[in-house]
Scaffold this motif. Structure first.
Motif, PDB file in Angstrom:
ATOM      1  N   ASP A  54      -3.961   7.057  24.555  1.00 27.97           N
ATOM      2  CA  ASP A  54      -2.839   7.988  24.401  1.00 27.97           C
ATOM      3  C   ASP A  54      -1.829   7.499  23.374  1.00 27.97           C
ATOM      4  N   ALA A  55      -1.786   6.192  23.150  1.00 22.98           N
ATOM      5  CA  ALA A  55      -0.839   5.628  22.193  1.00 22.98           C
ATOM      6  C   ALA A  55      -1.465   4.436  21.493  1.00 22.98           C
ATOM      7  N   VAL A  56      -1.210   4.335  20.198  1.00 21.90           N
ATOM      8  CA  VAL A  56      -1.685   3.226  19.372  1.00 21.90           C
ATOM      9  C   VAL A  56      -0.544   2.824  18.448  1.00 21.90           C
ATOM     10  N   ASP A  57      -0.362   1.509  18.256  1.00 20.09           N
ATOM     11  CA  ASP A  57       0.612   1.032  17.274  1.00 20.09           C
ATOM     12  C   ASP A  57       0.100  -0.271  16.670  1.00 20.09           C
ATOM     13  N   TRP A  58      -0.363  -0.184  15.428  1.00 19.09           N
ATOM     14  CA  TRP A  58      -0.907  -1.343  14.729  1.00 19.09           C
ATOM     15  C   TRP A  58       0.185  -2.175  14.051  1.00 19.09           C
ATOM     16  N   SER A  59       1.447  -1.833  14.290  1.00 21.68           N
ATOM     17  CA  SER A  59       2.540  -2.504  13.578  1.00 21.68           C
ATOM     18  C   SER A  59       3.296  -3.516  14.419  1.00 21.68           C
ATOM     19  N   ILE A  60       2.946  -3.658  15.696  1.00 16.69           N
ATOM     20  CA  ILE A  60       3.725  -4.528  16.584  1.00 16.69           C
ATOM     21  C   ILE A  60       2.816  -5.321  17.507  1.00 16.69           C
ATOM     22  N   GLY A  61       3.395  -6.377  18.063  1.00 16.60           N
ATOM     23  CA  GLY A  61       2.750  -7.114  19.140  1.00 16.60           C
ATOM     24  C   GLY A  61       1.408  -7.715  18.789  1.00 16.60           C
ATOM     25  N   SER A  62       0.548  -7.838  19.807  1.00 16.45           N
ATOM     26  CA  SER A  62      -0.758  -8.450  19.623  1.00 16.45           C
ATOM     27  C   SER A  62      -1.688  -7.594  18.777  1.00 16.45           C
ATOM     28  N   ASN A  63      -1.365  -6.313  18.612  1.00 16.28           N
ATOM     29  CA  ASN A  63      -2.172  -5.419  17.777  1.00 16.28           C
ATOM     30  C   ASN A  63      -1.746  -5.425  16.314  1.00 16.28           C
ATOM     31  N   LYS A  64      -0.718  -6.191  15.972  1.00  7.04           N
ATOM     32  CA  LYS A  64      -0.168  -6.104  14.620  1.00  7.04           C
ATOM     33  C   LYS A  64      -1.231  -6.424  13.578  1.00  7.04           C
ATOM     34  N   ALA A  65      -1.427  -5.484  12.657  1.00  6.70           N
ATOM     35  CA  ALA A  65      -2.455  -5.627  11.626  1.00  6.70           C
ATOM     36  C   ALA A  65      -1.921  -5.258  10.256  1.00  6.70           C
ATOM     37  N   ILE A  66      -0.604  -5.408  10.078  1.00  9.07           N
ATOM     38  CA  ILE A  66       0.006  -5.061   8.801  1.00  9.07           C
ATOM     39  C   ILE A  66       0.907  -6.189   8.322  1.00  9.07           C
ATOM     40  N   THR A  67       1.177  -6.194   7.038  1.00  7.28           N
ATOM     41  CA  THR A  67       2.153  -7.117   6.460  1.00  7.28           C
ATOM     42  C   THR A  67       3.547  -6.500   6.572  1.00  7.28           C
ATOM     43  N   THR A  83      -2.610   2.082  -0.744  1.00  3.98           N
ATOM     44  CA  THR A  83      -3.961   1.527  -0.867  1.00  3.98           C
ATOM     45  C   THR A  83      -3.994   0.059  -0.467  1.00  3.98           C
ATOM     46  N   ILE A  84      -3.136  -0.752  -1.079  1.00  5.37           N
ATOM     47  CA  ILE A  84      -3.160  -2.192  -0.843  1.00  5.37           C
ATOM     48  C   ILE A  84      -2.788  -2.522   0.603  1.00  5.37           C
ATOM     49  N   GLU A  85      -1.812  -1.840   1.162  1.00  8.70           N
ATOM     50  CA  GLU A  85      -1.435  -2.086   2.548  1.00  8.70           C
ATOM     51  C   GLU A  85      -2.616  -1.863   3.492  1.00  8.70           C
ATOM     52  N   THR A  86      -3.397  -0.833   3.205  1.00  6.18           N
ATOM     53  CA  THR A  86      -4.540  -0.516   4.065  1.00  6.18           C
ATOM     54  C   THR A  86      -5.692  -1.479   3.830  1.00  6.18           C
ATOM     55  N   THR A 101      -2.461 -10.586   5.209  1.00  3.30           N
ATOM     56  CA  THR A 101      -2.137 -11.333   3.998  1.00  3.30           C
ATOM     57  C   THR A 101      -1.751 -10.386   2.878  1.00  3.30           C
ATOM     58  N   GLU A 102      -0.624 -10.681   2.221  1.00  5.46           N
ATOM     59  CA  GLU A 102      -0.141  -9.798   1.167  1.00  5.46           C
ATOM     60  C   GLU A 102      -1.027  -9.876  -0.073  1.00  5.46           C
ATOM     61  N   LEU A 103      -1.490  -8.721  -0.493  1.00  4.17           N
ATOM     62  CA  LEU A 103      -2.326  -8.591  -1.680  1.00  4.17           C
ATOM     63  C   LEU A 103      -1.536  -7.903  -2.783  1.00  4.17           C
ATOM     64  N   SER A 104      -2.118  -7.791  -3.942  1.00  2.00           N
ATOM     65  CA  SER A 104      -1.362  -7.388  -5.134  1.00  2.00           C
ATOM     66  C   SER A 104      -1.334  -5.877  -5.359  1.00  2.00           C
ATOM     67  N   THR A 105      -0.162  -5.292  -5.195  1.00  2.00           N
ATOM     68  CA  THR A 105       0.025  -3.902  -5.632  1.00  2.00           C
ATOM     69  C   THR A 105       0.068  -3.836  -7.153  1.00  2.00           C
ATOM     70  N   GLU A 106       0.560  -4.896  -7.783  1.00  5.42           N
ATOM     71  CA  GLU A 106       0.695  -4.899  -9.239  1.00  5.42           C
ATOM     72  C   GLU A 106      -0.651  -4.809  -9.941  1.00  5.42           C
ATOM     73  N   GLU A 107      -1.694  -5.349  -9.314  1.00  3.39           N
ATOM     74  CA  GLU A 107      -3.031  -5.227  -9.893  1.00  3.39           C
ATOM     75  C   GLU A 107      -3.390  -3.762 -10.109  1.00  3.39           C
TER      76      GLU A 107
END
Length: 287
Positions: A54-67, A83-86, A101-107
């Motif tokens: 019913d609810a998903v949040d990939w931005s917080i807690g043990s599920n965090k999968a973003i920079t 694109t790079i964030e995903t 891990t932060e990847l290059s948007t500038e590329e």
């Protein structure tokens, strides 16, 4: 305002803005098929939809999968950030890195022909990375966010170490490229988000409409924010949803800095006719 204290709050935006105060940068790629049946599409089954929580949040807690939230500055490079964030999320969830891990948007800004600060599309960005690979932001740092919007890019990828390879992309649900998009399948989009992790999406940020993201401060966005293909103007990262909230919502990570919205995020209505075209162009990155 922090998301954790604003779950049930509804905040109206101000009347239609006369000028955009934040950059966008979406320019539809001609690499996409104009025939929906020919576009690469992920397999989302009825069982996937049934099993989606019913609810998903990939931005917080043990599920965090973003920079951390980023800021595209004055550059029309939302497509590169989305694109790079995903890609960052996909590589982390696949075990390539032990933390997001932060990847290059500038590329992408510098090396994707015809795009840069003049605008682009997620599909073009991913297709480039499939051919060339992605480098870290430490090795190829962002300079475009502080540049003039019409910055001419100069690609400097040859001397950089490739951090990871990308294998492809799929659409989470069929694209809506023309006309009214209010019938897009939000339940399938939620299932895809739960199954694959954060998605790169291009949306209508409501410029020159009621519901303009420029004026957003918190809560679940109110206003028009139409589901029209021709209104798509901005690319972001879809990171969550909550169907059980008093006003069900999608949670989206923007690239306008952490001082915008809810610490850099926005919540928009879930299940109300594909508000803001949230399911119009949603891309899964394969690694």
């Amino acid at each position: 305002m922090h998301t954790s204290i604003a779950i049930t709050l509804l905040v109206s935006t101000l009347p239609t803005a006369t000028a955009a105060t934040h950059p966008r940068g979406y320019v539809r790629s001609e690499n996409n098929s104009t025939l929906l049946q020919d576009a690469p599409l992920a397999t989302i089954t009825l069982q996937d939809i049934k099993d989606a929580p019913d609810a998903v949040d990939w931005s917080i807690g043990s599920n965090k999968a973003i920079t951390d939230v980023k800021d595209q500055g004055d550059c029309g490079s939302c497509w590169a950030f989305s694109t790079i964030e995903t890609v960052e999320s996909a590589l982390f969830l696949a075990g390539t890195f032990d933390r997001p891990t932060e990847l290059s948007t500038e590329e992408l800004v510098d090396c994707v022909r015809g795009s840069g600060c003049r605008g682009g599309d997620i599909t073009t960005g991913v297709d480039y990375l499939v051919k060339k690979g992605v480098v870290t932001s430490k090795d190829y740092p962002d300079t475009s966010s502080n540049a003039r919007p019409a910055k001419k890019s100069s690609c400097s990828i040859k001397d950089k170490e490739i951090a990871a390879k990308i294998t492809g992309r799929n659409f989470a649900v069929p694209e809506c490229r023309v006309g009214d998009c209010s019938k897009q399948d939000e339940e399938a989009l939620a299932a895809a988000l739960a199954k694959f992790g954060p998605l790169a999406i291009c949306i209508n940020s409501g410029y020159e409409q009621t519901g303009d993201w420029d004026e957003y401060e918190g809560g679940v966005l109110k206003g028009t924010c139409r589901a029209k293909a021709d209104d798509i103007d901005h690319c972001v990262q879809l990171v969550g949803y909550d169907k059980t909230a008093s006003t069900p919502y999608w949670k989206i990570r923007n690239s306008w800095g952490s001082d915008w919205g809810e610490d850099g995020f926005i919540r928009i209505p879930y299940g109300q006719g594909n508000k803001c075209c949230v399911a119009c162009e949603a891309v899964i990155v394969e690694v």
